[in-house]
Write a protein that holds these residues in place. Structure first.
Motif, PDB file in Angstrom:
ATOM      1  N   VAL A   1      27.795  51.552  45.573  1.00 57.61           N
ATOM      2  CA  VAL A   1      26.966  52.127  44.508  1.00 57.61           C
ATOM      3  C   VAL A   1      27.854  53.052  43.669  1.00 57.61           C
ATOM      4  O   VAL A   1      28.531  53.930  44.207  1.00 57.61           O
ATOM      5  CB  VAL A   1      25.778  52.921  45.111  1.00 57.61           C
ATOM      6  CG1 VAL A   1      25.014  53.654  44.024  1.00 57.61           C
ATOM      7  CG2 VAL A   1      24.855  51.981  45.887  1.00 57.61           C
ATOM      8  N   HIS A   2      27.891  52.801  42.350  1.00 61.30           N
ATOM      9  CA  HIS A   2      28.784  53.590  41.485  1.00 61.30           C
ATOM     10  C   HIS A   2      28.209  53.687  40.079  1.00 61.30           C
ATOM     11  O   HIS A   2      27.446  52.811  39.655  1.00 61.30           O
ATOM     12  CB  HIS A   2      30.180  52.938  41.422  1.00 61.30           C
ATOM     13  CG  HIS A   2      30.160  51.600  40.748  1.00 61.30           C
ATOM     14  ND1 HIS A   2      29.782  50.439  41.390  1.00 61.30           N
ATOM     15  CD2 HIS A   2      30.430  51.234  39.467  1.00 61.30           C
ATOM     16  CE1 HIS A   2      29.833  49.425  40.543  1.00 61.30           C
ATOM     17  NE2 HIS A   2      30.212  49.874  39.359  1.00 61.30           N
ATOM     18  N   CYS A   3      28.591  54.709  39.393  1.00 57.03           N
ATOM     19  CA  CYS A   3      28.243  54.883  37.966  1.00 57.03           C
ATOM     20  C   CYS A   3      26.765  54.652  37.701  1.00 57.03           C
ATOM     21  O   CYS A   3      26.383  53.925  36.775  1.00 57.03           O
ATOM     22  CB  CYS A   3      29.108  53.993  37.090  1.00 57.03           C
ATOM     23  SG  CYS A   3      30.854  54.427  37.175  1.00 57.03           S
TER      24      CYS A   3
ATOM     25  N   GLN B   1      31.619  53.110  29.087  1.00 55.08           N
ATOM     26  CA  GLN B   1      31.054  53.856  30.221  1.00 55.08           C
ATOM     27  C   GLN B   1      30.225  52.876  31.061  1.00 55.08           C
ATOM     28  O   GLN B   1      29.223  52.334  30.573  1.00 55.08           O
ATOM     29  CB  GLN B   1      30.184  55.000  29.667  1.00 55.08           C
ATOM     30  CG  GLN B   1      29.763  56.032  30.683  1.00 55.08           C
ATOM     31  CD  GLN B   1      29.080  57.243  30.033  1.00 55.08           C
ATOM     32  OE1 GLN B   1      28.486  57.137  28.953  1.00 55.08           O
ATOM     33  NE2 GLN B   1      29.150  58.388  30.686  1.00 55.08           N
ATOM     34  N   ASP B   2      30.677  52.646  32.293  1.00 55.51           N
ATOM     35  CA  ASP B   2      29.915  51.824  33.236  1.00 55.51           C
ATOM     36  C   ASP B   2      28.619  52.596  33.510  1.00 55.51           C
ATOM     37  O   ASP B   2      28.671  53.804  33.824  1.00 55.51           O
ATOM     38  CB  ASP B   2      30.762  51.672  34.512  1.00 55.51           C
ATOM     39  CG  ASP B   2      30.612  50.324  35.186  1.00 55.51           C
ATOM     40  OD1 ASP B   2      30.448  49.300  34.494  1.00 55.51           O
ATOM     41  OD2 ASP B   2      30.666  50.286  36.440  1.00 55.51           O
ATOM     42  N   TRP B   3      27.471  51.926  33.426  1.00 54.95           N
ATOM     43  CA  TRP B   3      26.213  52.688  33.328  1.00 54.95           C
ATOM     44  C   TRP B   3      25.077  51.881  33.954  1.00 54.95           C
ATOM     45  O   TRP B   3      24.269  51.248  33.284  1.00 54.95           O
ATOM     46  CB  TRP B   3      25.948  52.972  31.832  1.00 54.95           C
ATOM     47  CG  TRP B   3      24.956  54.020  31.509  1.00 54.95           C
ATOM     48  CD1 TRP B   3      23.706  53.815  30.985  1.00 54.95           C
ATOM     49  CD2 TRP B   3      25.115  55.441  31.615  1.00 54.95           C
ATOM     50  NE1 TRP B   3      23.084  55.023  30.770  1.00 54.95           N
ATOM     51  CE2 TRP B   3      23.918  56.043  31.149  1.00 54.95           C
ATOM     52  CE3 TRP B   3      26.149  56.265  32.074  1.00 54.95           C
ATOM     53  CZ2 TRP B   3      23.729  57.423  31.125  1.00 54.95           C
ATOM     54  CZ3 TRP B   3      25.963  57.632  32.043  1.00 54.95           C
ATOM     55  CH2 TRP B   3      24.774  58.206  31.576  1.00 54.95           C
TER      56      TRP B   3
ATOM     57  N   GLY C   1      42.735  52.209  30.549  1.00 55.56           N
ATOM     58  CA  GLY C   1      41.665  52.771  31.370  1.00 55.56           C
ATOM     59  C   GLY C   1      41.591  52.150  32.747  1.00 55.56           C
ATOM     60  O   GLY C   1      42.585  51.732  33.331  1.00 55.56           O
ATOM     61  N   LEU C   2      40.353  52.059  33.277  1.00 51.93           N
ATOM     62  CA  LEU C   2      40.115  51.629  34.651  1.00 51.93           C
ATOM     63  C   LEU C   2      39.049  50.518  34.652  1.00 51.93           C
ATOM     64  O   LEU C   2      38.086  50.621  33.898  1.00 51.93           O
ATOM     65  CB  LEU C   2      39.607  52.814  35.476  1.00 51.93           C
ATOM     66  CG  LEU C   2      40.538  54.058  35.445  1.00 51.93           C
ATOM     67  CD1 LEU C   2      39.877  55.240  36.146  1.00 51.93           C
ATOM     68  CD2 LEU C   2      41.901  53.754  36.052  1.00 51.93           C
ATOM     69  N   ALA C   3      39.212  49.530  35.454  1.00 49.02           N
ATOM     70  CA  ALA C   3      40.406  49.250  36.234  1.00 49.02           C
ATOM     71  C   ALA C   3      41.150  48.104  35.523  1.00 49.02           C
ATOM     72  O   ALA C   3      40.516  47.190  34.993  1.00 49.02           O
ATOM     73  CB  ALA C   3      40.014  48.830  37.647  1.00 49.02           C
ATOM     74  N   THR C   4      42.456  48.130  35.574  1.00 49.60           N
ATOM     75  CA  THR C   4      43.270  47.128  34.891  1.00 49.60           C
ATOM     76  C   THR C   4      42.767  45.712  35.134  1.00 49.60           C
ATOM     77  O   THR C   4      42.679  44.901  34.206  1.00 49.60           O
ATOM     78  CB  THR C   4      44.726  47.193  35.393  1.00 49.60           C
ATOM     79  OG1 THR C   4      45.134  48.557  35.466  1.00 49.60           O
ATOM     80  CG2 THR C   4      45.651  46.406  34.486  1.00 49.60           C
TER      81      THR C   4
ATOM     82  N   VAL D   1      38.625  52.488  28.571  1.00 52.77           N
ATOM     83  CA  VAL D   1      37.653  51.851  29.455  1.00 52.77           C
ATOM     84  C   VAL D   1      37.372  52.690  30.719  1.00 52.77           C
ATOM     85  O   VAL D   1      38.287  52.973  31.507  1.00 52.77           O
ATOM     86  CB  VAL D   1      38.177  50.451  29.867  1.00 52.77           C
ATOM     87  CG1 VAL D   1      37.234  49.793  30.875  1.00 52.77           C
ATOM     88  CG2 VAL D   1      38.345  49.556  28.638  1.00 52.77           C
ATOM     89  N   ASP D   2      36.146  53.112  30.863  1.00 56.94           N
ATOM     90  CA  ASP D   2      35.601  53.597  32.142  1.00 56.94           C
ATOM     91  C   ASP D   2      36.414  54.706  32.813  1.00 56.94           C
ATOM     92  O   ASP D   2      36.659  54.657  34.035  1.00 56.94           O
ATOM     93  CB  ASP D   2      35.420  52.422  33.118  1.00 56.94           C
ATOM     94  CG  ASP D   2      34.406  51.400  32.651  1.00 56.94           C
ATOM     95  OD1 ASP D   2      33.846  51.563  31.545  1.00 56.94           O
ATOM     96  OD2 ASP D   2      34.175  50.414  33.382  1.00 56.94           O
ATOM     97  N   VAL D   3      36.792  55.717  32.059  1.00 54.40           N
ATOM     98  CA  VAL D   3      37.504  56.866  32.652  1.00 54.40           C
ATOM     99  C   VAL D   3      36.444  57.834  33.195  1.00 54.40           C
ATOM    100  O   VAL D   3      36.162  58.886  32.623  1.00 54.40           O
ATOM    101  CB  VAL D   3      38.456  57.529  31.628  1.00 54.40           C
ATOM    102  CG1 VAL D   3      39.202  58.696  32.265  1.00 54.40           C
ATOM    103  CG2 VAL D   3      39.467  56.490  31.124  1.00 54.40           C
TER     104      VAL D   3
ATOM    105  N   TYR E   1      39.845  44.610  36.349  1.00 50.07           N
ATOM    106  CA  TYR E   1      38.436  44.281  36.140  1.00 50.07           C
ATOM    107  C   TYR E   1      38.024  44.624  34.710  1.00 50.07           C
ATOM    108  O   TYR E   1      38.137  43.797  33.808  1.00 50.07           O
ATOM    109  CB  TYR E   1      37.537  44.934  37.221  1.00 50.07           C
ATOM    110  CG  TYR E   1      37.696  44.203  38.530  1.00 50.07           C
ATOM    111  CD1 TYR E   1      36.980  43.036  38.775  1.00 50.07           C
ATOM    112  CD2 TYR E   1      38.625  44.621  39.485  1.00 50.07           C
ATOM    113  CE1 TYR E   1      37.162  42.305  39.938  1.00 50.07           C
ATOM    114  CE2 TYR E   1      38.824  43.896  40.657  1.00 50.07           C
ATOM    115  CZ  TYR E   1      38.081  42.742  40.880  1.00 50.07           C
ATOM    116  OH  TYR E   1      38.272  42.015  42.020  1.00 50.07           O
ATOM    117  N   CYS E   2      37.572  45.826  34.494  1.00 53.04           N
ATOM    118  CA  CYS E   2      36.973  46.096  33.178  1.00 53.04           C
ATOM    119  C   CYS E   2      37.990  46.090  32.042  1.00 53.04           C
ATOM    120  O   CYS E   2      37.661  45.678  30.928  1.00 53.04           O
ATOM    121  CB  CYS E   2      36.185  47.391  33.234  1.00 53.04           C
ATOM    122  SG  CYS E   2      34.704  47.185  34.269  1.00 53.04           S
ATOM    123  N   VAL E   3      39.225  46.518  32.298  1.00 55.38           N
ATOM    124  CA  VAL E   3      40.224  46.482  31.228  1.00 55.38           C
ATOM    125  C   VAL E   3      40.585  45.034  30.910  1.00 55.38           C
ATOM    126  O   VAL E   3      40.584  44.614  29.745  1.00 55.38           O
ATOM    127  CB  VAL E   3      41.479  47.300  31.606  1.00 55.38           C
ATOM    128  CG1 VAL E   3      42.558  47.168  30.527  1.00 55.38           C
ATOM    129  CG2 VAL E   3      41.117  48.772  31.821  1.00 55.38           C
TER     130      VAL E   3
END
Ligand code: VGL
Ligand code: ZN
Length: 208
Positions: free
Chosen positions: A84-86, A49-51, A149-152, A11-13, A154-156
């Motif tokens: 703002v990210h990804c 992939q956070d997109w 992956g990232l983050a434990t 997840v989201d590396v 949230y997305c994981v």
């Protein structure tokens, strides 16, 4: 070697979640060698992939007077506002350059709808819109999902909970994940994961 019934979900590396990135997860870079090692033990690896589009509803910058890490109410529920990210096709959205998973079969991009966030690789934050990953995994014969992956917290965690709800056996690989830990979110996530029947494991147990 893990066979056809098992998938490693990475997840989201991505650069923006690494130290120095826009939404840095503390020590996020430390998992990369471990994820690479884990992936070599799985014939089936999938990446997320956070997109986000630049106009994404989860960005504090898109809400006048709001700051990152505040929570607001949206039509689908509470939403944490993030830096703002990804943003799609920016360097911050690229995978960490040392992520070495050439045999990964696919990438699920998530959070691409401007008005809905998606921590989960399975269901967007409206809790209604599937990404298609559950169907893909079922059709390819997967019964067990190993998440890292990232983050434990949230997305994981959200991906693991939704994988479980979709009927898979699920484990989170703790030492191959790192957390944001906002207002106790990490402890809350582990509690929810345990209550849902998601196993909490270390990478040494997976590779054994
Ligand atoms: C994530 C917050 C916002 C994650 C993604 O990958 O855990 N967290 N977008
Ligand atoms: Zn995001």
């Amino acid at each position: 070697m893990k066979g056809a019934h098992e998938v490693l979900l990475v997840v989201d590396v991505q650069n923006d979640f690494m130290p120095g990135g826009a939404l840095a997860v503390p020590h996020g870079d430390e998992i990369v060698p471990l994820v690479n090692r884990l992936a070599r033990g799985f014939s089936h690896v999938m990446l997320t992939q956070d997109w986000h589009p630049a106009s994404h509803v989860s960005f504090a910058a898109n809400h006048a007077g709001r700051a990152p890490f505040e929570t607001i109410a949206l039509p689908y529920g509470d939403q944490v506002l993030w830096p703002v990210h990804c943003v799609q096709a920016t360097p911050g959205a690229q995978f960490h350059s040392e992520l070495d998973v050439a045999h990964a079969r696919g990438v699920i991009r998530k959070g691409h709808h401007a008005n809905v966030d998606s921590y989960s690789a399975f269901l967007e934050a409206d809790r209604k819109t599937p990404t298609g990953l559950a169907g893909y995994l079922r059709e390819t014969g997967v019964t067990r999902v190993w998440c890292c992956g990232l983050a434990t917290d949230y997305c994981v965690a959200w991906s693991a909970l939704d994988a479980r709800a979709a009927g898979f056996e699920v484990a989170v690989i703790e030492d191959a994940s790192r957390a944001i830990d906002l207002n106790g979110s990490l402890a809350a996530a582990w509690q929810q994961l345990q209550a849902a029947g998601v196993s909490r494991v270390q990478s040494a147990e997976v590779l054994r």
